[in-house]
Design an enzyme around this catalytic site. Sequence first.
Site, PDB file in Angstrom:
ATOM      1  N   SER A  61       1.862   8.743   8.467  1.00  0.00           N
ATOM      2  CA  SER A  61       1.921   7.283   8.477  1.00  0.00           C
ATOM      3  C   SER A  61       3.348   6.744   8.424  1.00  0.00           C
ATOM      4  O   SER A  61       3.601   5.625   8.870  1.00  0.00           O
ATOM      5  CB  SER A  61       1.131   6.717   7.291  1.00  0.00           C
ATOM      6  OG  SER A  61       1.600   7.259   6.067  1.00  0.00           O
ATOM      7  N   GLY A  98      -2.323   9.479   7.437  1.00  0.00           N
ATOM      8  CA  GLY A  98      -3.155  10.407   6.680  1.00  0.00           C
ATOM      9  C   GLY A  98      -3.000  11.855   7.079  1.00  0.00           C
ATOM     10  O   GLY A  98      -3.629  12.733   6.471  1.00  0.00           O
ATOM     11  N   ASN A 126       1.828  13.998   2.644  1.00  0.00           N
ATOM     12  CA  ASN A 126       0.443  13.867   2.193  1.00  0.00           C
ATOM     13  C   ASN A 126      -0.042  15.125   1.466  1.00  0.00           C
ATOM     14  O   ASN A 126      -0.883  15.048   0.565  1.00  0.00           O
ATOM     15  CB  ASN A 126      -0.473  13.555   3.376  1.00  0.00           C
ATOM     16  CG  ASN A 126      -0.298  12.123   3.858  1.00  0.00           C
ATOM     17  OD1 ASN A 126      -0.130  11.200   3.066  1.00  0.00           O
ATOM     18  ND2 ASN A 126      -0.315  11.926   5.174  1.00  0.00           N
ATOM     19  N   ASP A 209       2.012  -0.905  -1.685  1.00  0.00           N
ATOM     20  CA  ASP A 209       1.487   0.395  -2.111  1.00  0.00           C
ATOM     21  C   ASP A 209       2.567   1.292  -2.706  1.00  0.00           C
ATOM     22  O   ASP A 209       2.279   2.331  -3.286  1.00  0.00           O
ATOM     23  CB  ASP A 209       0.763   1.111  -0.964  1.00  0.00           C
ATOM     24  CG  ASP A 209       1.671   1.416   0.228  1.00  0.00           C
ATOM     25  OD1 ASP A 209       2.919   1.378   0.079  1.00  0.00           O
ATOM     26  OD2 ASP A 209       1.143   1.701   1.317  1.00  0.00           O
ATOM     27  N   HIS A 212       4.904   3.181   1.568  1.00  0.00           N
ATOM     28  CA  HIS A 212       5.313   2.962   2.955  1.00  0.00           C
ATOM     29  C   HIS A 212       6.411   1.906   3.059  1.00  0.00           C
ATOM     30  O   HIS A 212       6.285   0.826   2.476  1.00  0.00           O
ATOM     31  CB  HIS A 212       4.099   2.548   3.794  1.00  0.00           C
ATOM     32  CG  HIS A 212       3.019   3.582   3.818  1.00  0.00           C
ATOM     33  ND1 HIS A 212       1.937   3.548   2.956  1.00  0.00           N
ATOM     34  CD2 HIS A 212       2.873   4.691   4.584  1.00  0.00           C
ATOM     35  CE1 HIS A 212       1.156   4.581   3.197  1.00  0.00           C
ATOM     36  NE2 HIS A 212       1.708   5.295   4.179  1.00  0.00           N
TER      37      HIS A 212
END
Length: 238
Positions: A61, A98, A126, A209, A212
Site C-alpha cells: 500500500s 495489503g 505487512n 492511521d 500511510h
Amino acid sequence: MHKLIKLFCYISMLSIACMGCQQNAENENKQEGKEQTQKQASTAENNTQQSPKTILFFGNSLTAGYGLDPSQAFPALIQAKLDSLNLPYKVINSGLSGETTAGGKSRISWVLREKVDVFILELGGNDGLRGIDVQSTRQNLQAIIDTVKAKNPETRIVLAGMQIPPNMGPDYTAKFRGIFSELAEKNNTALIPFLLENVGGIPSLNLPDGIHPTPEGHKIVAENVWKVLQPVLTEGNM
C-alpha cells in the site's frame, strides 16, 4: 585559318567535356547529400521509435499510495522527476494494498511478463506488522529477487528497507530490520536503508492511521528513493 578552326573545335569539345564532368560531380554530390539526409532521417526515426526503459515499483500500500490519488504516490513523483530531467524511463506502479512477501512471491512471474530494466522491491512491512516469521519473510524476498534475476540478469534491483514499531518486541524488531541489509549485501543490490526515513512516526506526515504517508510524506519518500535510484541509473548507463 584551317588551324584556327581546328583549335576552336578542340577548345569547344574540351569545354563541353568539362561541363559534363562538372555536371556528373554535381549529380554525385546531390546523390550523396540525399543519401546522408535519408540516413539521418532514418536514425532520428529509430531513436523516436525506441521505447523508454522501464522502472517497476513492486510493493504494497505504500507503493500504491493508499488513501491518495495515484498521482500523489511516490512512484508518480519519481516519474515526474525523470520527465523533468528528460530521462527516457517509464515508471510502472505495481503496488497492491495489503500485500505480503508471500503474496508478492506468488504474483511476481505475472508482473514480469514484460522486460523490466530497474526493479524496486518494496515488500515486508505487512509481514512485520503481522508478526510473520522473519525467516519466512527473508526467504520470500530472496525468491522474488531470484525470479527477477532469472527473468533478466541485466535488471538492476533496488531493495527498499523497512522498519516496524517496537510493539513486536526488541528481538523481532531488530531481526526484521536486518533482513534488508543482509539481502542487499548477499545479492549485490542497491539498498534504500529505510523507505520511510523522516516520515514514519511523524503524525503530520501520515494519514490518521499513522501508517500511510500523506501527500507531503510521499514527497519525502520520493526523495529517499531518488537518492538511491539516481546512482543506479547513472552507473548502469541505461
